[in-house]
Design a protein around this motif. Structure first.
Motif, PDB file in Angstrom:
ATOM      1  N   PRO A   7     -11.261   4.029  -9.060  1.00 35.51           N
ATOM      2  CA  PRO A   7     -10.859   3.198  -7.918  1.00 35.51           C
ATOM      3  C   PRO A   7     -11.730   3.487  -6.700  1.00 35.51           C
ATOM      4  O   PRO A   7     -12.269   4.581  -6.555  1.00 35.51           O
ATOM      5  CB  PRO A   7      -9.408   3.614  -7.670  1.00 35.51           C
ATOM      6  CG  PRO A   7      -9.255   4.941  -8.307  1.00 35.51           C
ATOM      7  CD  PRO A   7     -10.278   5.057  -9.381  1.00 35.51           C
ATOM      8  N   LYS A   8     -11.861   2.495  -5.841  1.00 39.76           N
ATOM      9  CA  LYS A   8     -12.655   2.633  -4.618  1.00 39.76           C
ATOM     10  C   LYS A   8     -11.745   2.542  -3.401  1.00 39.76           C
ATOM     11  O   LYS A   8     -10.654   2.015  -3.486  1.00 39.76           O
ATOM     12  CB  LYS A   8     -13.717   1.533  -4.566  1.00 39.76           C
ATOM     13  CG  LYS A   8     -14.704   1.627  -5.706  1.00 39.76           C
ATOM     14  CD  LYS A   8     -15.713   0.511  -5.635  1.00 39.76           C
ATOM     15  CE  LYS A   8     -16.720   0.748  -6.742  1.00 39.76           C
ATOM     16  NZ  LYS A   8     -17.103  -0.395  -7.448  1.00 39.76           N
ATOM     17  N   HIS A   9     -12.234   3.015  -2.276  1.00 39.31           N
ATOM     18  CA  HIS A   9     -11.503   2.965  -0.998  1.00 39.31           C
ATOM     19  C   HIS A   9     -10.090   3.539  -1.128  1.00 39.31           C
ATOM     20  O   HIS A   9      -9.123   2.969  -0.606  1.00 39.31           O
ATOM     21  CB  HIS A   9     -11.437   1.548  -0.438  1.00 39.31           C
ATOM     22  CG  HIS A   9     -12.764   0.961  -0.098  1.00 39.31           C
ATOM     23  ND1 HIS A   9     -13.440   1.291   1.040  1.00 39.31           N
ATOM     24  CD2 HIS A   9     -13.550   0.091  -0.771  1.00 39.31           C
ATOM     25  CE1 HIS A   9     -14.585   0.635   1.078  1.00 39.31           C
ATOM     26  NE2 HIS A   9     -14.677  -0.093  -0.018  1.00 39.31           N
ATOM     27  N   VAL A  10      -9.956   4.647  -1.809  1.00 38.16           N
ATOM     28  CA  VAL A  10      -8.645   5.258  -2.053  1.00 38.16           C
ATOM     29  C   VAL A  10      -8.131   5.892  -0.764  1.00 38.16           C
ATOM     30  O   VAL A  10      -8.816   6.693  -0.129  1.00 38.16           O
ATOM     31  CB  VAL A  10      -8.737   6.318  -3.172  1.00 38.16           C
ATOM     32  CG1 VAL A  10      -7.395   7.006  -3.370  1.00 38.16           C
ATOM     33  CG2 VAL A  10      -9.217   5.679  -4.464  1.00 38.16           C
ATOM     34  N   THR A  11      -6.932   5.516  -0.373  1.00 41.22           N
ATOM     35  CA  THR A  11      -6.271   6.091   0.799  1.00 41.22           C
ATOM     36  C   THR A  11      -4.853   6.468   0.400  1.00 41.22           C
ATOM     37  O   THR A  11      -4.054   5.599   0.043  1.00 41.22           O
ATOM     38  CB  THR A  11      -6.225   5.091   1.973  1.00 41.22           C
ATOM     39  OG1 THR A  11      -7.543   4.604   2.232  1.00 41.22           O
ATOM     40  CG2 THR A  11      -5.669   5.738   3.224  1.00 41.22           C
ATOM     41  N   VAL A  12      -4.545   7.753   0.455  1.00 34.60           N
ATOM     42  CA  VAL A  12      -3.206   8.237   0.128  1.00 34.60           C
ATOM     43  C   VAL A  12      -2.323   8.083   1.358  1.00 34.60           C
ATOM     44  O   VAL A  12      -2.738   8.366   2.481  1.00 34.60           O
ATOM     45  CB  VAL A  12      -3.259   9.711  -0.327  1.00 34.60           C
ATOM     46  CG1 VAL A  12      -1.859  10.250  -0.600  1.00 34.60           C
ATOM     47  CG2 VAL A  12      -4.140   9.846  -1.561  1.00 34.60           C
ATOM     48  N   PHE A  28      -3.425   3.189  -1.317  1.00 32.43           N
ATOM     49  CA  PHE A  28      -4.193   1.950  -1.293  1.00 32.43           C
ATOM     50  C   PHE A  28      -5.458   2.222  -2.079  1.00 32.43           C
ATOM     51  O   PHE A  28      -6.043   3.304  -1.988  1.00 32.43           O
ATOM     52  CB  PHE A  28      -4.593   1.511   0.126  1.00 32.43           C
ATOM     53  CG  PHE A  28      -5.622   0.419   0.090  1.00 32.43           C
ATOM     54  CD1 PHE A  28      -5.244  -0.888  -0.132  1.00 32.43           C
ATOM     55  CD2 PHE A  28      -6.973   0.706   0.197  1.00 32.43           C
ATOM     56  CE1 PHE A  28      -6.195  -1.897  -0.243  1.00 32.43           C
ATOM     57  CE2 PHE A  28      -7.933  -0.291   0.092  1.00 32.43           C
ATOM     58  CZ  PHE A  28      -7.539  -1.600  -0.116  1.00 32.43           C
ATOM     59  N   CYS A  29      -5.895   1.248  -2.854  1.00 31.71           N
ATOM     60  CA  CYS A  29      -7.194   1.363  -3.513  1.00 31.71           C
ATOM     61  C   CYS A  29      -7.671  -0.010  -3.959  1.00 31.71           C
ATOM     62  O   CYS A  29      -6.901  -0.972  -4.013  1.00 31.71           O
ATOM     63  CB  CYS A  29      -7.144   2.315  -4.706  1.00 31.71           C
ATOM     64  SG  CYS A  29      -6.176   1.703  -6.094  1.00 31.71           S
ATOM     65  N   PHE A  36      -5.096  -3.120  -4.029  1.00 27.64           N
ATOM     66  CA  PHE A  36      -3.691  -2.870  -4.352  1.00 27.64           C
ATOM     67  C   PHE A  36      -3.084  -1.891  -3.367  1.00 27.64           C
ATOM     68  O   PHE A  36      -3.725  -0.910  -2.979  1.00 27.64           O
ATOM     69  CB  PHE A  36      -3.546  -2.245  -5.752  1.00 27.64           C
ATOM     70  CG  PHE A  36      -3.959  -3.143  -6.866  1.00 27.64           C
ATOM     71  CD1 PHE A  36      -3.109  -4.133  -7.339  1.00 27.64           C
ATOM     72  CD2 PHE A  36      -5.193  -2.992  -7.461  1.00 27.64           C
ATOM     73  CE1 PHE A  36      -3.499  -4.956  -8.388  1.00 27.64           C
ATOM     74  CE2 PHE A  36      -5.594  -3.815  -8.503  1.00 27.64           C
ATOM     75  CZ  PHE A  36      -4.745  -4.797  -8.965  1.00 27.64           C
ATOM     76  N   TRP A  37      -1.836  -2.159  -2.994  1.00 30.36           N
ATOM     77  CA  TRP A  37      -0.996  -1.157  -2.363  1.00 30.36           C
ATOM     78  C   TRP A  37      -0.041  -0.705  -3.440  1.00 30.36           C
ATOM     79  O   TRP A  37       0.580  -1.543  -4.117  1.00 30.36           O
ATOM     80  CB  TRP A  37      -0.236  -1.736  -1.169  1.00 30.36           C
ATOM     81  CG  TRP A  37      -1.066  -1.755   0.074  1.00 30.36           C
ATOM     82  CD1 TRP A  37      -1.789  -0.718   0.584  1.00 30.36           C
ATOM     83  CD2 TRP A  37      -1.254  -2.850   0.965  1.00 30.36           C
ATOM     84  NE1 TRP A  37      -2.414  -1.124   1.743  1.00 30.36           N
ATOM     85  CE2 TRP A  37      -2.106  -2.420   1.996  1.00 30.36           C
ATOM     86  CE3 TRP A  37      -0.776  -4.150   0.984  1.00 30.36           C
ATOM     87  CZ2 TRP A  37      -2.498  -3.228   3.046  1.00 30.36           C
ATOM     88  CZ3 TRP A  37      -1.162  -4.967   2.026  1.00 30.36           C
ATOM     89  CH2 TRP A  37      -2.012  -4.502   3.042  1.00 30.36           C
ATOM     90  N   PHE A  80      -5.305 -10.413   0.587  1.00 29.08           N
ATOM     91  CA  PHE A  80      -4.112  -9.583   0.786  1.00 29.08           C
ATOM     92  C   PHE A  80      -3.853  -8.850  -0.520  1.00 29.08           C
ATOM     93  O   PHE A  80      -3.750  -9.477  -1.582  1.00 29.08           O
ATOM     94  CB  PHE A  80      -2.895 -10.428   1.169  1.00 29.08           C
ATOM     95  CG  PHE A  80      -1.747  -9.596   1.665  1.00 29.08           C
ATOM     96  CD1 PHE A  80      -1.667  -9.224   2.994  1.00 29.08           C
ATOM     97  CD2 PHE A  80      -0.755  -9.172   0.805  1.00 29.08           C
ATOM     98  CE1 PHE A  80      -0.615  -8.444   3.462  1.00 29.08           C
ATOM     99  CE2 PHE A  80       0.307  -8.388   1.254  1.00 29.08           C
ATOM    100  CZ  PHE A  80       0.368  -8.033   2.589  1.00 29.08           C
ATOM    101  N   PRO A  81      -3.758  -7.525  -0.470  1.00 30.47           N
ATOM    102  CA  PRO A  81      -3.565  -6.764  -1.712  1.00 30.47           C
ATOM    103  C   PRO A  81      -2.262  -7.104  -2.432  1.00 30.47           C
ATOM    104  O   PRO A  81      -1.261  -7.440  -1.809  1.00 30.47           O
ATOM    105  CB  PRO A  81      -3.516  -5.305  -1.227  1.00 30.47           C
ATOM    106  CG  PRO A  81      -4.221  -5.326   0.078  1.00 30.47           C
ATOM    107  CD  PRO A  81      -3.905  -6.655   0.687  1.00 30.47           C
ATOM    108  N   SER A  82      -2.319  -6.995  -3.739  1.00 29.97           N
ATOM    109  CA  SER A  82      -1.096  -7.065  -4.539  1.00 29.97           C
ATOM    110  C   SER A  82      -0.343  -5.761  -4.328  1.00 29.97           C
ATOM    111  O   SER A  82      -0.944  -4.729  -4.029  1.00 29.97           O
ATOM    112  CB  SER A  82      -1.440  -7.208  -6.019  1.00 29.97           C
ATOM    113  OG  SER A  82      -2.128  -8.401  -6.267  1.00 29.97           O
ATOM    114  N   VAL A  83       0.966  -5.804  -4.484  1.00 31.51           N
ATOM    115  CA  VAL A  83       1.798  -4.610  -4.360  1.00 31.51           C
ATOM    116  C   VAL A  83       2.244  -4.211  -5.760  1.00 31.51           C
ATOM    117  O   VAL A  83       2.876  -4.999  -6.460  1.00 31.51           O
ATOM    118  CB  VAL A  83       3.017  -4.863  -3.455  1.00 31.51           C
ATOM    119  CG1 VAL A  83       3.924  -3.640  -3.407  1.00 31.51           C
ATOM    120  CG2 VAL A  83       2.567  -5.262  -2.050  1.00 31.51           C
TER     121      VAL A  83
END
Length: 139
Positions: A7-12, A28-29, A36-37, A80-83
Motif C-alpha cells: 500500500p502507498k500513502h499509509v497513515t495510521v 488510510f492507504c 481507502f479509509w 473520495f476513498p471507499s470505507v
C-alpha cells in the motif's frame, strides 16, 4: 495487505479533518491504486453507533475538504476513498454517497475483488446477439 500489494500513502489513525469529532479511521492507504479509509472493529457496536460513524464520513464527503488532501491525483478528478469496515459482524449501515465495504479480513476483500473482477471480465468477453442476429464482442 502486504501479501497482495504494497500500500502507498499509509497513515495510521488518519485525521483528515484535523479536528476531534470528525472521521478518525484506523488507517488510510492507497491499495492497488484505490484510496481507502479502513475501520477495524474488533468489538461489537450498536447499529446506531456504526451508522453514526458512516454519517461522519458523509458529512466529510459533503464538505469537499477531501478534494484538497495531499494524496489526491493531480491529473484526474478528486476521489473520495471507499470505507472498509474490517469486522466479524455485518452491520446494516448504508450510504447513498460513499462506498462501504464490510469484510472480516483483507483476505476476504481480495477474494471478493478477485471474483467481481473475474465476473466483469467474463461479462465483457461474452458475445451478445444484436436484433439482427450479429454477434458483438464487448471487450
Amino acid at each position: 495487505m502486504y501479501t497482495y500489494s504494497v500500500p502507498k500513502h499509509v497513515t495510521v489513525e488518519d485525521k483528515p479533518t484535523g479536528r476531534k469529532g470528525g472521521i478518525e479511521p484506523d488507517l488510510f492507504c492507497i491499495f492497488k491504486g484505490s484510496p481507502f479509509w479502513i475501520e477495524i472493529q474488533r468489538n461489537q457496536y450498536s447499529e446506531q453507533k456504526m451508522q453514526a460513524k458512516i454519517n461522519l464520513y458523509e458529512e466529510f464527503f459533503f464538505s469537499d475538504e477531501w478534494k484538497a488532501l495531499h494524496w489526491q491525483p493531480e491529473e484526474r478528478s478528486p476521489i473520495f476513498p471507499s470505507v472498509i469496515l474490517i469486522t466479524p459482524v455485518r452491520y446494516a449501515v448504508t450510504s447513498d454517497h460513499i462506498r462501504i465495504i464490510q469484510v472480516a479480513s483483507i483476505h476476504e476483500l481480495m477474494e471478493k475483488y478477485k471474483n467481481s473482477s473475474k465476473q466483469t471480465k467474463e461479462a465483457k468477453s461474452r458475445p451478445s446477439a444484436s436484433p439482427g442476429g450479429i454477434k458483438i464482442n464487448l471487450t
